[in-house]
Design a protein around this motif. Structure first.
Motif, PDB file in Angstrom:
ATOM      1  N   ARG A   1       0.816  -1.226   0.000  1.00  0.00           N
ATOM      2  CA  ARG A   1       0.000   0.000   0.000  1.00  0.00           C
ATOM      3  C   ARG A   1       0.852   1.280   0.000  1.00  0.00           C
ATOM      4  N   LEU A   2       2.165   1.133  -0.016  1.00  0.00           N
ATOM      5  CA  LEU A   2       3.073   2.294   0.058  1.00  0.00           C
ATOM      6  C   LEU A   2       3.675   2.562  -1.315  1.00  0.00           C
ATOM      7  N   ALA A   3       3.768   3.845  -1.671  1.00  0.00           N
ATOM      8  CA  ALA A   3       4.382   4.245  -2.936  1.00  0.00           C
ATOM      9  C   ALA A   3       5.086   5.572  -2.733  1.00  0.00           C
ATOM     10  N   VAL A   4       5.924   5.903  -3.693  1.00  0.00           N
ATOM     11  CA  VAL A   4       6.494   7.254  -3.786  1.00  0.00           C
ATOM     12  C   VAL A   4       5.789   7.929  -4.956  1.00  0.00           C
ATOM     13  N   ARG A   5       5.183   9.085  -4.665  1.00  0.00           N
ATOM     14  CA  ARG A   5       4.504   9.827  -5.723  1.00  0.00           C
ATOM     15  C   ARG A   5       5.403  10.997  -6.122  1.00  0.00           C
ATOM     16  N   ALA A   6       5.656  11.039  -7.458  1.00  0.00           N
ATOM     17  CA  ALA A   6       6.497  12.128  -7.969  1.00  0.00           C
ATOM     18  C   ALA A   6       5.653  13.067  -8.805  1.00  0.00           C
ATOM     19  N   THR A   7       5.862  14.365  -8.571  1.00  0.00           N
ATOM     20  CA  THR A   7       5.246  15.385  -9.416  1.00  0.00           C
ATOM     21  C   THR A   7       6.375  16.188 -10.031  1.00  0.00           C
TER      22      THR A   7
ATOM     23  N   PHE B   1       0.215   6.693   0.621  1.00  0.00           N
ATOM     24  CA  PHE B   1      -0.510   5.489   1.029  1.00  0.00           C
ATOM     25  C   PHE B   1      -1.831   5.458   0.295  1.00  0.00           C
ATOM     26  N   GLN B   2      -2.192   4.229  -0.204  1.00  0.00           N
ATOM     27  CA  GLN B   2      -3.488   4.068  -0.875  1.00  0.00           C
ATOM     28  C   GLN B   2      -4.056   2.704  -0.533  1.00  0.00           C
ATOM     29  N   SER B   3      -5.361   2.707  -0.159  1.00  0.00           N
ATOM     30  CA  SER B   3      -6.037   1.443   0.158  1.00  0.00           C
ATOM     31  C   SER B   3      -7.527   1.634  -0.104  1.00  0.00           C
ATOM     32  N   LYS B   4      -8.326   0.687   0.363  1.00  0.00           N
ATOM     33  CA  LYS B   4      -9.775   0.797   0.216  1.00  0.00           C
ATOM     34  C   LYS B   4     -10.444   0.548   1.552  1.00  0.00           C
TER      35      LYS B   4
ATOM     36  N   GLU C   1       4.453   3.620   8.929  1.00  0.00           N
ATOM     37  CA  GLU C   1       3.256   4.450   8.914  1.00  0.00           C
ATOM     38  C   GLU C   1       2.203   3.843   7.995  1.00  0.00           C
ATOM     39  N   ALA C   2       2.622   3.300   6.824  1.00  0.00           N
ATOM     40  CA  ALA C   2       1.667   2.665   5.911  1.00  0.00           C
ATOM     41  C   ALA C   2       1.021   1.455   6.560  1.00  0.00           C
ATOM     42  N   CYS C   3       1.813   0.677   7.280  1.00  0.00           N
ATOM     43  CA  CYS C   3       1.263  -0.477   7.986  1.00  0.00           C
ATOM     44  C   CYS C   3       0.272  -0.031   9.066  1.00  0.00           C
ATOM     45  N   ARG C   4       0.589   1.036   9.777  1.00  0.00           N
ATOM     46  CA  ARG C   4      -0.320   1.537  10.829  1.00  0.00           C
ATOM     47  C   ARG C   4      -1.636   1.986  10.226  1.00  0.00           C
ATOM     48  N   LEU C   5      -1.549   2.690   9.097  1.00  0.00           N
ATOM     49  CA  LEU C   5      -2.759   3.168   8.451  1.00  0.00           C
ATOM     50  C   LEU C   5      -3.625   1.994   7.971  1.00  0.00           C
ATOM     51  N   GLN C   6      -3.002   0.965   7.432  1.00  0.00           N
ATOM     52  CA  GLN C   6      -3.761  -0.198   6.968  1.00  0.00           C
ATOM     53  C   GLN C   6      -4.402  -0.932   8.138  1.00  0.00           C
ATOM     54  N   THR C   7      -3.685  -0.984   9.259  1.00  0.00           N
ATOM     55  CA  THR C   7      -4.244  -1.623  10.464  1.00  0.00           C
ATOM     56  C   THR C   7      -5.496  -0.884  10.917  1.00  0.00           C
ATOM     57  N   MET C   8      -5.471   0.454  10.864  1.00  0.00           N
ATOM     58  CA  MET C   8      -6.636   1.232  11.239  1.00  0.00           C
ATOM     59  C   MET C   8      -7.823   0.884  10.358  1.00  0.00           C
ATOM     60  N   ILE C   9      -7.560   0.774   9.040  1.00  0.00           N
ATOM     61  CA  ILE C   9      -8.644   0.433   8.106  1.00  0.00           C
ATOM     62  C   ILE C   9      -9.180  -0.945   8.433  1.00  0.00           C
ATOM     63  N   ASP C  10      -8.265  -1.899   8.676  1.00  0.00           N
ATOM     64  CA  ASP C  10      -8.696  -3.261   8.993  1.00  0.00           C
ATOM     65  C   ASP C  10      -9.556  -3.296  10.246  1.00  0.00           C
TER      66      ASP C  10
END
Length: 455
Positions: free
Chosen positions: A36-42, A50-53, A77-86
């Motif tokens: 669920r973790l990526a680097v976004r470049a502009t 972080f992106q999930s559903k 941090e990505a793992c923590r965010l996914q845990t919250m969603i779960d």
């Protein structure tokens, strides 16, 4: 994002080399370790993303700049965010609350900083106020008020307050006027009294009381200057100090003493002032010294004085129809003033009025030289009135001649009689009496006087 998206394990070299392709507004480099973790470049920045559903909806959260976050911290941090969603918690709400909490903290810190600045500024203003609106400043403002009202007592007030407050008690004079206590006032009055200046102590108390009364009334009385308002005087600490009664003097000069006193008066300007005060019927020295050349009418041989004593808002005109010797003396003083290009009859250096204390000091010197019981100008004035009474001069005419005790509704509003004839007759007879005293020769009928009022 879908499962076919190409993933690579995020490393620092890969992140550094990763850029947003030309023609695109953003590009993603997904991590193979934490899906669920990526680097976004502009075009201008790179950030961990972080992106999930959750409940069928896409949840996207920017974690932070690749400069501020390490790869390991971003994965955690990505793992923590996914845990919250779960667990059914929306990380977007948590982020909003975290941002709001940070904003509140910043606002609180800014408010605290502003409060500290305001407190410091208030303390500075208070310190400046304490240093500015002191007892000394209140006394000076009161003397300025006396000046503005044309009160001759302003000079005496300044002198007494300087000597017995500013110089004698500089620590008390520097205190905020509003904080002065009755004990501090009492200590100043007591020191003056214990130094043997009982009358001065009473006058000092009176001036201090008047200054505090003016300060207390200033916010409500439009006739008082606004400059007194910032002193914030709410009470008069002098009220607790008992007034010092002026002891009625009883010292009078004998005929022999008066003869010696007259003999010691010379041609010095201070001596001339003493002589004129005597010839003119025992006039107050302060009023006499304020006389101008324009106050003398050589045709009518009158001298106009201005009596501002007491609570008069406007000084009372006091005209003296001079007897020959006094008229000649004033004429000489007028010529002296014109030669010096001065408007004042009594001036030391031409432009400035002679100090009111100068004749008094000269009289004291004469008294000391004569020996015997000391006397001052008040005693000389008392002697004159006593002798005038013994010559048969009525109380009313003596009051008009010496300009005292003239009050009440009748005197203020109805009695417009000038007493010119009575005063002139009295002064002529008085000069004759003084001539008797000086020469020892008796003048017939000099004491046979009885005032007659003319309408």
């Amino acid at each position: 994002m879908n499962d076919s998206t190409r993933r690579e394990r995020l490393t620092l070299p890969r992140i550094t080399a990763f850029t947003c392709p030309a023609g695109q507004h953003q590009a993603f480099l997904w991590d193979s370790d934490v899906p669920r973790l990526a680097v976004r470049a502009t075009a201008g920045s790179k950030a961990f993303f972080f992106q999930s559903k959750m409940d069928g909806q896409v949840v996207r959260i920017t974690i932070g700049s690749v400069v501020a976050w390490t790869i390991a911290a971003a994965r955690a941090e990505a793992c923590r965010l996914q845990t919250m969603i779960d667990q059914g918690a929306d990380p977007r709400a948590e982020k909003r609350e975290r941002i709001a909490a940070a904003a509140r903290k910043i606002a609180e810190e800014e408010a605290q900083a502003a409060a500290l600045v305001a407190e410091a500024e208030a303390a500075q203003r208070e310190q400046e106020k304490r240093q500015r609106y002191t007892l000394r400043a209140l006394c000076e403002a009161y003397c300025a008020l006396l000046d503005s009202r044309g009160k001759p007592s302003a000079r005496q007030a300044r002198s007494i307050l300087k000597v017995h407050v500013f110089d004698a008690h500089p620590d008390i004079a520097a205190l905020p006027a509003r904080e002065l206590t009755a004990l501090q006032v009492a200590s100043m009055v007591r020191k003056t009294r214990e130094a043997g200046h009982e009358r001065t102590a009473g006058v000092l108390r009176a001036y201090l009381s008047a200054a505090f009364t003016a300060g207390r009334k200033a916010p409500f009385d439009a006739s008082l200057p606004a400059a007194l308002i910032p002193f914030e005087v709410e009470a008069n600490p002098v009220e607790a100090i008992p007034a010092i009664a002026v002891r009625a003097g009883n010292r009078t000069l004998s005929v022999d003493e008066m003869r010696t006193y007259l003999a010691k008066l010379g041609d010095d300007i201070a001596d001339r002032a003493l002589l004129l005060a005597l010839l003119a019927g025992g006039q107050r020295m302060a009023q006499l010294l304020r006389a101008k050349v324009s106050d003398y009418n050589p045709d009518e041989e009158t001298l106009r004085l201005w009596d501002a004593k007491g609570r008069r808002a406007i000084p009372r005109e006091h005209v003296l129809p001079l007897a020959p010797r006094a008229a000649a003396l004033v004429a000489g003083l007028a010529e002296r003033a014109k030669a010096r290009e001065s408007t004042l009859l009594f001036s030391t250096h031409g432009l400035r009025q002679m100090a009111e204390t100068t004749p008094g000091k000269r009289a004291a010197a004469i008294s000391a030289a004569m020996g015997g019981e000391p006397f001052d100008l008040r005693d000389v004035r008392r002697t004159v009135e006593t002798m005038l009474a013994s010559m048969g001069l009525s109380r009313d005419t003596r009051a008009q001649l010496l300009s005292h005790g003239i009050s009440g509704v009748q005197a203020a509003h109805y009695d417009r009689h000038a007493y010119t004839d009575e005063k002139r007759a009295a002064l002529v007879a008085w000069e004759a009496r003084l001539d008797e005293i000086e020469t020892g020769r008796r003048t017939p009928n000099v004491v046979a006087m009885k005032a007659q009022r003319t309408s």
